[in-house]
Scaffold this active site. Structure first.
Site, PDB file in Angstrom:
ATOM      1  N   LYS A  51      56.834 -10.918 -10.117  1.00 47.60           N
ATOM      2  CA  LYS A  51      56.261  -9.911 -11.015  1.00 47.60           C
ATOM      3  C   LYS A  51      55.087 -10.471 -11.798  1.00 47.60           C
ATOM      4  CE  LYS A  51      60.309  -6.976 -11.798  1.00 47.60           C
ATOM      5  NZ  LYS A  51      61.275  -6.492 -12.814  1.00 47.60           N
ATOM      6  N   LYS A  53      62.880  -5.021   1.598  1.00 47.23           N
ATOM      7  CA  LYS A  53      63.910  -4.218   0.935  1.00 47.23           C
ATOM      8  C   LYS A  53      63.314  -2.927   0.403  1.00 47.23           C
ATOM      9  CE  LYS A  53      63.758  -5.641  -3.882  1.00 47.23           C
ATOM     10  NZ  LYS A  53      64.337  -6.122  -5.095  1.00 47.23           N
ATOM     11  N   LYS A  63      61.500   0.443  -5.565  1.00 47.72           N
ATOM     12  CA  LYS A  63      60.685   1.476  -6.218  1.00 47.72           C
ATOM     13  C   LYS A  63      59.257   0.986  -6.428  1.00 47.72           C
ATOM     14  CE  LYS A  63      62.633  -0.059 -10.518  1.00 47.72           C
ATOM     15  NZ  LYS A  63      64.018  -0.247 -10.807  1.00 47.72           N
TER      16      LYS A  63
HETATM   17  P1  TYM Z   1      67.553  -2.661 -10.805  1.00 50.82           P
HETATM   18  O1  TYM Z   1      67.464  -1.634 -11.884  1.00 50.82           O
HETATM   19  O2  TYM Z   1      66.287  -3.111 -10.170  1.00 50.82           O
HETATM   20  O3  TYM Z   1      68.482  -2.153  -9.637  1.00 50.82           O
HETATM   21  C1  TYM Z   1      69.786  -1.652  -9.848  1.00 50.82           C
HETATM   22  C2  TYM Z   1      70.728  -2.155  -8.762  1.00 50.82           C
HETATM   23  O4  TYM Z   1      70.299  -1.737  -7.470  1.00 50.82           O
HETATM   24  C3  TYM Z   1      70.320  -2.852  -6.580  1.00 50.82           C
HETATM   25  N1  TYM Z   1      69.287  -2.667  -5.540  1.00 50.82           N
HETATM   26  C4  TYM Z   1      69.518  -2.713  -4.218  1.00 50.82           C
HETATM   27  N2  TYM Z   1      70.639  -2.941  -3.502  1.00 50.82           N
HETATM   28  C5  TYM Z   1      70.535  -2.916  -2.155  1.00 50.82           C
HETATM   29  N3  TYM Z   1      69.381  -2.657  -1.485  1.00 50.82           N
HETATM   30  C6  TYM Z   1      68.236  -2.430  -2.161  1.00 50.82           C
HETATM   31  N4  TYM Z   1      67.111  -2.182  -1.486  1.00 50.82           N
HETATM   32  C7  TYM Z   1      68.269  -2.465  -3.587  1.00 50.82           C
HETATM   33  N5  TYM Z   1      67.325  -2.270  -4.552  1.00 50.82           N
HETATM   34  C8  TYM Z   1      67.975  -2.402  -5.724  1.00 50.82           C
HETATM   35  C9  TYM Z   1      70.036  -4.048  -7.476  1.00 50.82           C
HETATM   36  O5  TYM Z   1      70.485  -5.251  -6.887  1.00 50.82           O
HETATM   37  C10 TYM Z   1      70.813  -3.690  -8.726  1.00 50.82           C
HETATM   38  O6  TYM Z   1      72.171  -4.070  -8.611  1.00 50.82           O
HETATM   39  N6  TYM Z   1      68.107  -6.924 -13.375  1.00 50.82           N
HETATM   40  C11 TYM Z   1      68.815  -5.724 -12.915  1.00 50.82           C
HETATM   41  C12 TYM Z   1      69.378  -4.860 -14.023  1.00 50.82           C
HETATM   42  C13 TYM Z   1      70.317  -5.549 -14.963  1.00 50.82           C
HETATM   43  C14 TYM Z   1      71.635  -5.973 -14.658  1.00 50.82           C
HETATM   44  C15 TYM Z   1      72.162  -6.510 -15.864  1.00 50.82           C
HETATM   45  C16 TYM Z   1      72.415  -5.964 -13.489  1.00 50.82           C
HETATM   46  C17 TYM Z   1      70.085  -5.815 -16.276  1.00 50.82           C
HETATM   47  N7  TYM Z   1      71.210  -6.390 -16.828  1.00 50.82           N
HETATM   48  C18 TYM Z   1      73.442  -7.030 -15.929  1.00 50.82           C
HETATM   49  C19 TYM Z   1      73.699  -6.501 -13.565  1.00 50.82           C
HETATM   50  C20 TYM Z   1      74.211  -7.028 -14.764  1.00 50.82           C
HETATM   51  C21 TYM Z   1      67.824  -4.869 -12.140  1.00 50.82           C
HETATM   52  O7  TYM Z   1      66.638  -4.962 -12.343  1.00 50.82           O
HETATM   53  O8  TYM Z   1      68.389  -3.933 -11.336  1.00 50.82           O
END
Ligand code: TYM
Length: 332
Positions: free
Chosen positions: A112, A195, A198
């Site tokens: 990023k 992958k 968004k």
């Molecule tokens: P975020 O908001 O980007 O995504 C939410 C969840 O979706 C999963 N994900 C995917 N899984 C499979 N295939 C894909 N193409 C794919 N794209 C996204 C992500 O792995 C995630 O589980 N940093 C985290 C948010 C967060 C968090 C936390 C997660 C903040 N605090 C504490 C767990 C525990 C994030 O940016 O997810």
């Protein structure tokens, strides 16, 4: 009951199919066996430039989508991160336990920051994974359901918990990642080696749960497939077909092997048509439920406030113990 925590960022108008199949579906399932804490991580969402009005709207839309997939706000705590101040408080303590080099090695930060240019990337973006560790450790979570892309962040959370315990005495539960192999990484429909994301996927490669289902169906029907004509699961040789098989299998709970048999002698077009159909069947009632939650924002806000109160009961107990261990003056 063992505890679960997970979070999702309110950085888009809609969750996408990767979010749902990779993580959110597990969130729903774990409600049966675990005490659950699920949050919309708005503090994380301001690590990149944002629009305040849009953030507020997306926070509510995210919560409505989480309710619509089947999270039960009576069963577990569903809340918005900024309404539980302990997240930011524990994050500071953990930042002071994190090495600068250690944080610099986080690949999501590097990606990023490279995209934005180091001068424009915020310090918050740098400490983002530490805040994520605070999210998890505050609730003494045993398991964290996420997709594959979060593995490194979870490893940091585990290291920080262990380090804190070693330095200051046993205080924090060391969390395990809960990553379901088959759906841990859902791929871009136009580039099935990347992958679904968004930020990185083209519109044609990304299925948004809130978009017009006809549009989603069309995207599935125009998904990039592979040379040959056989419908078999072979992620190396046939990444496009394999991605579609995984999506189909997850949406219908039919094992991939059973699908392979069912599609013997049929073509890619048949598979795509059927995947599009099951997707639309899932998405239509989902969208209706989202709309009904968004029709009563006052009620939604109340539900989230109650969720935050429940979360705070647990979070404040952990933070007090952390403050005591670290040598902060206790309230008299
Ligand atoms: P975020 O908001 O980007 O995504 C939410 C969840 O979706 C999963 N994900 C995917 N899984 C499979 N295939 C894909 N193409 C794919 N794209 C996204 C992500 O792995 C995630 O589980 N940093 C985290 C948010 C967060 C968090 C936390 C997660 C903040 N605090 C504490 C767990 C525990 C994030 O940016 O997810």
């Amino acid at each position: 009951k063992p505890r679960v925590l997970s979070g999702i960022q309110p950085t888009a108008d809609s969750f996408h199919l990767g979010n749902y199949l990779g993580a959110l579906r597990q969130w729903v399932r774990l409600q049966d066996t675990h005490e659950t804490f699920y949050c919309v991580v708005d503090l994380h969402a301001i690590t990149v430039e944002h629009d305040p009005a849009l953030l507020l709207e997306r926070t509510r839309r995210s919560a409505a989508q989480l309710l619509a997939i089947g999270l039960d706000p009576e069963e577990g705590a569903l809340f918005v991160q900024s309404q539980v101040p302990e997240h930011a408080q524990l994050s500071w303590v953990l930042e002071c336990q994190t090495g600068f080099g250690e944080a610099s090695r986080m690949t999501q930060f590097k990606d990023k920051a490279a995209r934005q240019g180091t001068d424009r990337a915020s310090v918050g973006l740098f400490t983002y994974p530490v805040l994520q560790a605070a999210d998890i450790l505050l609730y003494q979570a045993n398991a964290v359901p996420v997709g594959e892309d979060q593995r490194q962040h979870l490893e940091l959370s585990r290291n920080l918990a262990q380090r804190f315990n070693n330095r200051f005495g046993p205080t924090l539960t060391v969390p395990e990642p809960h990553i379901v192999t088959d759906t841990a990484k859902i791929y871009d429909l136009q580039d099935p080696t990347a992958k679904m994301s968004k930020s990185a996927s083209s519109a044609g490669g990304l299925i948004e749960l809130m978009e017009d289902p006809k549009r989603s169906a069309k995207k599935i029907r125009s998904a990039v497939t592979d040379a040959g004509r056989e419908i078999v699961y072979d992620p190396e040789g046939k990444p496009g077909v394999s991605n579609l098989l995984i999506i189909y299998s997850a949406l219908t709970d039919r094992p991939v092997a059973e699908l392979e048999t069912a599609y013997e002698g049929k073509g890619y077009g048949d598979l795509k048509k059927d995947v599009a159909e099951v997707l639309v069947e899932f998405v239509e009632p989902f969208q209706q439920r989202v709309r009904s939650y968004l029709d009563d924002v006052a009620e939604l806000d109340k539900l989230l406030t109650r969720g935050a109160e429940r979360a705070r009961d647990v979070a404040s107990a952990t933070l007090s113990e952390v403050y005591r261990r670290i040598g902060f003056l206790q309230p008299a």
